[in-house]
Design a protein around this motif. Structure first.
Motif, mmCIF file in Angstrom:
data_model
loop_
_atom_site.group_PDB
_atom_site.id
_atom_site.type_symbol
_atom_site.label_atom_id
_atom_site.label_comp_id
_atom_site.label_asym_id
_atom_site.label_seq_id
_atom_site.Cartn_x
_atom_site.Cartn_y
_atom_site.Cartn_z
ATOM 1 N N GLN A 360 36.181 38.212 42.405
ATOM 2 C CA GLN A 360 36.781 39.535 42.265
ATOM 3 C C GLN A 360 38.169 39.452 41.631
ATOM 4 O OE1 GLN A 360 38.785 41.689 45.314
ATOM 5 N NE2 GLN A 360 37.395 43.453 45.144
ATOM 6 N N CYS A 367 40.454 42.701 33.316
ATOM 7 C CA CYS A 367 40.708 44.085 32.901
ATOM 8 C C CYS A 367 41.927 44.212 32.002
ATOM 9 C CB CYS A 367 40.853 44.977 34.131
ATOM 10 S SG CYS A 367 39.304 45.205 35.035
ATOM 11 N N LEU A 373 32.190 47.695 31.423
ATOM 12 C CA LEU A 373 31.659 47.362 32.749
ATOM 13 C C LEU A 373 30.507 46.368 32.641
ATOM 14 C CD1 LEU A 373 31.723 50.782 34.664
ATOM 15 C CD2 LEU A 373 33.586 49.204 34.121
ATOM 16 N N SER A 415 30.352 47.024 38.889
ATOM 17 C CA SER A 415 31.365 48.064 38.717
ATOM 18 C C SER A 415 30.729 49.389 38.331
ATOM 19 C CB SER A 415 32.377 47.642 37.627
ATOM 20 O OG SER A 415 33.410 48.601 37.496
ATOM 21 N N ILE A 440 37.851 52.351 38.118
ATOM 22 C CA ILE A 440 36.558 51.692 38.300
ATOM 23 C C ILE A 440 36.558 50.933 39.620
ATOM 24 C CG2 ILE A 440 36.205 51.464 35.812
ATOM 25 C CD1 ILE A 440 36.992 48.498 36.061
ATOM 26 N N THR A 441 35.371 50.594 40.092
ATOM 27 C CA THR A 441 35.259 49.716 41.261
ATOM 28 C C THR A 441 35.081 48.274 40.795
ATOM 29 O OG1 THR A 441 32.849 49.929 41.378
ATOM 30 C CG2 THR A 441 34.164 51.549 42.600
ATOM 31 N N MET A 442 35.394 47.353 41.692
ATOM 32 C CA MET A 442 35.125 45.937 41.442
ATOM 33 C C MET A 442 34.492 45.383 42.704
ATOM 34 S SD MET A 442 35.508 44.228 38.669
ATOM 35 C CE MET A 442 36.972 44.830 37.847
ATOM 36 N N GLU A 466 34.822 45.002 47.861
ATOM 37 C CA GLU A 466 34.934 46.055 46.845
ATOM 38 C C GLU A 466 36.298 46.723 46.910
ATOM 39 O OE1 GLU A 466 32.621 50.150 45.447
ATOM 40 O OE2 GLU A 466 32.255 49.300 47.433
ATOM 41 N N ASP A 468 39.088 49.442 44.411
ATOM 42 C CA ASP A 468 39.163 50.444 43.350
ATOM 43 C C ASP A 468 40.351 50.132 42.446
ATOM 44 O OD1 ASP A 468 37.104 51.526 44.810
ATOM 45 O OD2 ASP A 468 38.359 53.053 45.775
#
Length: 500
Positions: A360, A367, A373, A415, A440-442, A466, A468
Motif C-alpha cells: 500500500q 501516485c 487505477l 482502487s 481514490i481508495t488504496m 484500505e 482514501d
C-alpha cells in the motif's frame, strides 16, 4: 428562458434567451429574500449550526451549484458541436430520487440521487431539475420541479419547499410543480423542435419523471436523446475545495470511529457489537449514517469479500477485518482495517500484514506519477507476486506467472473513485490517468482461502488495508491518516480493552 404569463407573448430579457411562452401554466414567483420559515431541508435560517449564509448544503455555496450546472451545459454543448455543428439547443433532465418503503408506510432513510444533489443541492424527493439551452450557447435556463405544498402530507412527513421559495434557495431561474413537467416539455418543444434531449432512459431513477419522459419521447419529433450521466460524472470526478473539506471531515469521522472501535474490541465480542459500535461512533461525531453496510468479518469469514452478515462471535487469536465508512452531508469515506482481536498478531499474521502495508505504501508513492487505477492494480499484482515468493507463501514456479498467482490471492481491484458515492462516478473508466482533485481508495488485500496451497499456518487468513487518497499537484495526501495502520500501532490500540 421559459417564463409563464397569462398571455402568450415573446420576450427578451438581459442574459435570457427568447422563446415562445405558454399561457396554460402557472407563473412562478421569485422571492427577494428567504423568509424565516420551515423548508424541505436545512437552511442557514433554520439550521445555522449546520449551514452558513450563502450555502445550500454545508460548505457548498449556492454559486458553486450554479457553476456546476453551467459547466455541465458547456461540456454537453461542446461535445454536441463536435458531432453536429447544427446541434445548438439542448434539454437536460435530471430527476431526484423517490422515497422507498421497507413495508407499508414504513420508509427507508431517504438518500438523494447523487447526480441531482450535485447539480441542485436539493434534498427533497420526487423533484426534477431541467436545464434548457437556446441558440445562445453561453446561456441556460434552470427550472426546478417540486412537489406542491400540501398541509396534510406535511403534517405527517414534514415541510416542503414551495416553488416561490425554491428560486432563491437553489439559485434557479424558475420553479414549477412537478405535475407541470409534461406541459413544460411540450411547450419547450413548440419553440425548439430540433432540440437534443439528455435523459437517462436506460437507468431510470424516479418512476413519475420516467413515465413523463417516455411519453414525451413518443411525441418528440426527432427522437434524438442521449444520457447526460457521463458528463455529470466527469464533473464530479474532480473535487472542488469545498468538496475536499467535506471529504476530509467524512474521512476524519470514520478514521477516529474505526480506531475507537478497534480499542473497544476483545475476544468474545460479536461482529454485530463491533458493527453497532462503529455506527454509534460515526453518528455521534456528526455523520448522518454509514456509507454502506459494513463488513465485520472475524476469522476465516474475512475471505468472503462482501461478508455483511456480521452475526458471529470473534474468538481469541482471530483477526477482525472491518470495512466501514460514513456519509457526511453527501460525501463518503471508505476504510478497511484488520486487527487481532486479542491485541497481538501471530508471527504468520504479522508477515501477511506487513506485506500488504508495504504494498500500500509503495502504491501511494506511485501516485506522484499520476497513474491510472488499472496501472495501480497491475503494480499491486506484480508486487504481491514477488512478496508471495520471497515470503515462502508460494513456491517459485517457472511455469506460472507470479502476477497471475497474485490475482488468486487478491481477486478485487486495488482502487476505485470515491466521493458522493462509495464507488463514485461508475461511468468513468479506470484506465484514465488520475488528476489533481480526484480522490481514490488504496486497498490491497490477501484472502488465503482453502483452495490455495499455502503452509497450514497461513490458511484461513483474510487481511485488507484500505485508505482514501487525494491526488494533488504536490503528491498524494492520505485523508484517512487518523486511523492507525502500522502493525505496532494497531496492536497498541487493539490491546486497550483486553480482559485477563
Amino acid at each position: 428562458m421559459l417564463i409563464y404569463f397569462k398571455n402568450s407573448i415573446r420576450i427578451t430579457t438581459k442574459n435570457i434567451f427568447s422563446v415562445r411562452l405558454c399561457s396554460n401554466l402557472p407563473k412562478s414567483k421569485s422571492c427577494s429574500q428567504l423568509s424565516v420559515k420551515a423548508y424541505g431541508q436545512p437552511t442557514a435560517t433554520t439550521h445555522p449550526h449546520l449551514i452558513k449564509d450563502g450555502e445550500i448544503t454545508p460548505f457548498i455555496q449556492r454559486s458553486e451549484f450554479q457553476e456546476r450546472r453551467q459547466r455541465l451545459v458547456e461540456s454537453i454543448v461542446a461535445h454536441s458541436l463536435n458531432c453536429d455543428k447544427n446541434s445548438k439547443t439542448h434539454l437536460i433532465v435530471i430527476p431526484s430520487a423517490s422515497k422507498q418503503f421497507m413495508s407499508d408506510k414504513i420508509p427507508y432513510v431517504f438518500r438523494q440521487n447523487s447526480d441531482f444533489l450535485y447539480l441542485s443541492g436539493c434534498l427533497e424527493p420526487d423533484s426534477c431539475l431541467v436545464l434548457a439551452t437556446s441558440n445562445s450557447l453561453n446561456n441556460h435556463h434552470a427550472v426546478m420541479f417540486m412537489r406542491e405544498k400540501d398541509s396534510h402530507s406535511e403534517l405527517w412527513d414534514g415541510p416542503r419547499t414551495s416553488c416561490e421559495d425554491c428560486i432563491n434557495l437553489f439559485g434557479v431561474e424558475q420553479a414549477l410543480p412537478i405535475t407541470e413537467l409534461g406541459k413544460y416539455l411540450e411547450c419547450y418543444m413548440k419553440s425548439n423542435g430540433r432540440a437534443m434531449l439528455w435523459y437517462d432512459f436506460l437507468a431510470p431513477i424516479q418512476k413519475t419523471v420516467d413515465s413523463v419522459m417516455k411519453e414525451f419521447l413518443d411525441e418528440k419529433f426527432n427522437k434524438m436523446w442521449e444520457s447526460p450521466i457521463m458528463f455529470v460524472h466527469r464533473l464530479r470526478l474532480i473535487k472542488s475545495h469545498a468538496e475536499i473539506q467535506l471529504m476530509q471531515k467524512s474521512c476524519d469521522i470514520a478514521a477516529e470511529s474505526i480506531a475507537n472501535t478497534i480499542s473497544f474490541s476483545r475476544p468474545g465480542v460479536t461482529e454485530h457489537q463491533i458493527f453497532a459500535h462503529v455506527d454509534y461512533e460515526c453518528k455521534m461525531k456528526g455523520a448522518e449514517y454509514l456509507a454502506y453496510p459494513p463488513v465485520v468479518a472475524g476469522g476465516n469469514r474475512a475471505n468472503i469479500i462482501h461478508y455483511i452478515n456480521n452475526n458471529q462471535v470473534v474468538a481469541n487469536n482471530e483477526m477482525v477485518l472491518m470495512d466501514a465508512g460514513c456519509e457526511y452531508h453527501g460525501y463518503s469515506s471508505d476504510i478497511t482495517r484488520t486487527w487481532p482481536v486479542n491485541g497481538k498478531f501471530t508471527p504468520e499474521q504479522a508477515v501477511v500484514y506487513e506485506i500488504l502495508l508495504d504494498i500500500q505504501k509503495r502504491l501511494i508513492e506511485l501516485c506522484y506519477t499520476f497513474p491510472s487505477l488499472d496501472n495501480l492494480f497491475d503494480a499491486m499484482c506484480s508486487m504481491l507476486g514477488k512478496h508471495l515468493e520471497e515470503s515462502g507463501l508460494i513456491r517459485r514456479s517457472f511455469t506460472e506467472n507470479p502476477v497471475r498467482v497474485a490475482y488468486k490471492f487478491c481477486p478485487h481491484h486495488v482502487s476505485h473513485y470515491l466521493g458522493m458515492d462509495v464507488h463514485d462516478t461508475p461511468s468513468v473508466p479506470r484506465n484514465i490517468r488520475v488528476q489533481p482533485g480526484m480522490i481514490i481508495t488504496m486497498e490491497p488485500g490477501m484472502y488465503i482461502h482453502s483452495g490455495l496451497k499455502v503452509p497450514k499456518e497461513y490458511q484461513g487468513m483474510g487481511i485488507r488495508i484500505e485508505d482514501d487518497v487525494l491526488i494533488t499537484n504536490d503528491g498524494p495526501v492520505v485523508l484517512t491518516k487518523k486511523c492507525p495502520n502500522k502493525l505496532e500501532d494497531i496492536e497498541k490500540i487493539a490491546s486497550e480493552n483486553q480482559r485477563a
